[in-house]
Design an enzyme around this catalytic site. Structure first.
Site, PDB file in Angstrom:
ATOM      1  N   HIS A 193       0.834  -1.201   0.000  1.00  0.00           N
ATOM      2  CA  HIS A 193       0.000   0.000   0.000  1.00  0.00           C
ATOM      3  C   HIS A 193       0.875   1.261   0.000  1.00  0.00           C
ATOM      4  CE1 HIS A 193      -3.007  -3.036   0.664  1.00  0.00           C
ATOM      5  NE2 HIS A 193      -2.352  -3.413   1.760  1.00  0.00           N
TER       6      HIS A 193
ATOM      7  N   GLU B 161      -1.652   0.087   8.189  1.00  0.00           N
ATOM      8  CA  GLU B 161      -0.816  -0.951   7.592  1.00  0.00           C
ATOM      9  C   GLU B 161       0.285  -0.334   6.751  1.00  0.00           C
ATOM     10  OE1 GLU B 161      -1.149  -4.789   4.542  1.00  0.00           O
ATOM     11  OE2 GLU B 161      -2.923  -3.582   4.984  1.00  0.00           O
TER      12      GLU B 161
ATOM     13  N   HIS C 287       3.193  -7.008   4.481  1.00  0.00           N
ATOM     14  CA  HIS C 287       1.803  -6.657   4.783  1.00  0.00           C
ATOM     15  C   HIS C 287       1.461  -7.010   6.224  1.00  0.00           C
ATOM     16  CE1 HIS C 287       0.505  -5.747   0.652  1.00  0.00           C
ATOM     17  NE2 HIS C 287       1.430  -6.623   0.312  1.00  0.00           N
TER      18      HIS C 287
ATOM     19  N   GLU D 156       2.355 -11.715   5.504  1.00  0.00           N
ATOM     20  CA  GLU D 156       1.358 -11.083   6.368  1.00  0.00           C
ATOM     21  C   GLU D 156       1.863 -11.270   7.802  1.00  0.00           C
ATOM     22  OE1 GLU D 156      -1.324  -9.426   5.574  1.00  0.00           O
ATOM     23  OE2 GLU D 156      -1.824  -9.982   3.503  1.00  0.00           O
TER      24      GLU D 156
END
Length: 337
Positions: free
Chosen positions: A127, A164, A219, A301
């Site tokens: 992101h 995040e 992430h 993650e």
């Protein structure tokens, strides 16, 4: 991403002899198996926020780097980030801030000497802190080979608003410092140096054009309360349209296994209790960042931002350093064979 799953059962308390057993295992058990073996012995406390780390005895450890976190930019997107539907990243086309992937990628300083001299590592911080200001642009559809998906999402956040996108940049900076100390040339796909993006297709292209020896996308998940732990997402075998992952499935799995094993060993945290059947490994064919890659690549993650216990770890600078070290040592292990 959002998943449902069984509640997390806390692991047993650490035993006083755990350090001696950990050191013994470090000398006997190679690769990814070491991580799970150590976790089983020491109890894998998921609530450790930076106390005694097992990383001190790791082979090729780059050590802690305070300068890595000091370079992290501040994020304006904390309270605006919503739950992520896709861990890929994003950039709209035709933007004045875009450009060729090689131009947009944030490069490291010239690599020095070390065991990774001559190796290229691309770190993809998921992101972008500015994505929430550009929802129309990041909702643009891009081709991922099997179908079309959004350019990117805003990413998720903790309930307290820690984004995040801020987390991924911080971990990426820490990883960059550690890997450069090992001699690698390190590139970031973005460093909050553009208003938004890049898109998932451009993120993949940055790694491809760099001819990276390894690409890792960082992430944090946005799953349900009680869902805890990390998982590593591996590319499935895809041959459709612009996507052909067949050549990278094998080496990407090896990269993922080594990262998962070292992540457990260094952080002491368990693999996900809601995906991966306890292995910490998940294979997917629906992520453009993996489908369009032509070099070994995985997603990590690091934990679930929507669970309070995981969130306490993700918001701890000491724990983020351990996460960065675990991922980096997995990369080092993969690249050194």
């Amino acid at each position: 991403m959002s998943y449902t799953g069984p509640g997390f059962e806390p692991p047993p308390a650490r035993r006083s002899r755990s350090r001696l057993l950990t050191v013994a295992l470090a000398a006997l058990v190679p690769g990814a198996l070491l991580g799970w073996a150590v976790y089983a012995i020491v109890g894998g406390s998921g609530d450790d926020k930076g106390g005694g780390s097992a990383a001190a005895g790791a082979s090729g450890s780059a050590g802690s780097s305070a300068s890595a976190s000091s370079r992290a930019p501040s994020s304006a997107g904390g309270s605006a980030s919503g739950e992520s539907g896709d861990p890929d990243g994003g950039k709209p086309g035709g933007s004045a801030t875009s450009g060729s992937p090689s131009d947009r990628a944030s490069s490291s300083a010239p690599a020095g000497s070390g065991p990774l001299k001559g190796k290229v590592v691309v770190i993809d911080p998921g992101h972008n802190p500015g994505n929430f200001r550009h929802t129309a642009e990041i909702n643009r559809q891009v081709d991922i080979g099997t179908n079309s998906k959004e350019c990117d999402t805003t990413g998720t956040s903790t309930n307290a608003g820690y984004a995040e996108a801020k987390f991924t940049l911080d971990v990426a900076h820490r990883m960059r410092a550690l890997l450069e100390e090992q001699g690698a040339a390190v590139k970031l796909t973005q460093d909050a140096d553009r208003p938004f993006g890049p898109c998932i297709d451009e993120r993949a292209e940055i790694g491809n054009k760099a001819k990276a020896d390894a690409v890792v996308s960082i992430h944090a998940d946005g799953s349900g309360v009680g869902n805890r732990g990390f998982h590593v997402i591996l590319p499935g075998s895809v041959h459709s349209g612009a996507a052909d992952t067949r050549a990278i499935v094998g080496p990407s799995r090896e990269l993922g296994e080594r990262i998962a094993g070292n992540f457990v060993r260094v952080t002491g945290n368990a693999p996900s209790n809601y995906v991966g059947d306890g292995t910490g490994l998940v294979t997917r064919k629906d992520l453009g960042g993996l489908n369009l890659s032509t070099v070994p690549k995985v997603f990590v993650e690091c934990g679930n931002m929507r669970d309070s216990k995981d969130a306490a770890l993700l918001t701890s600078g000491a724990w983020r350093q351990k996460a960065a070290q675990g991922i980096s040592e997995g990369i080092v292990s993969f690249l050194r064979g």
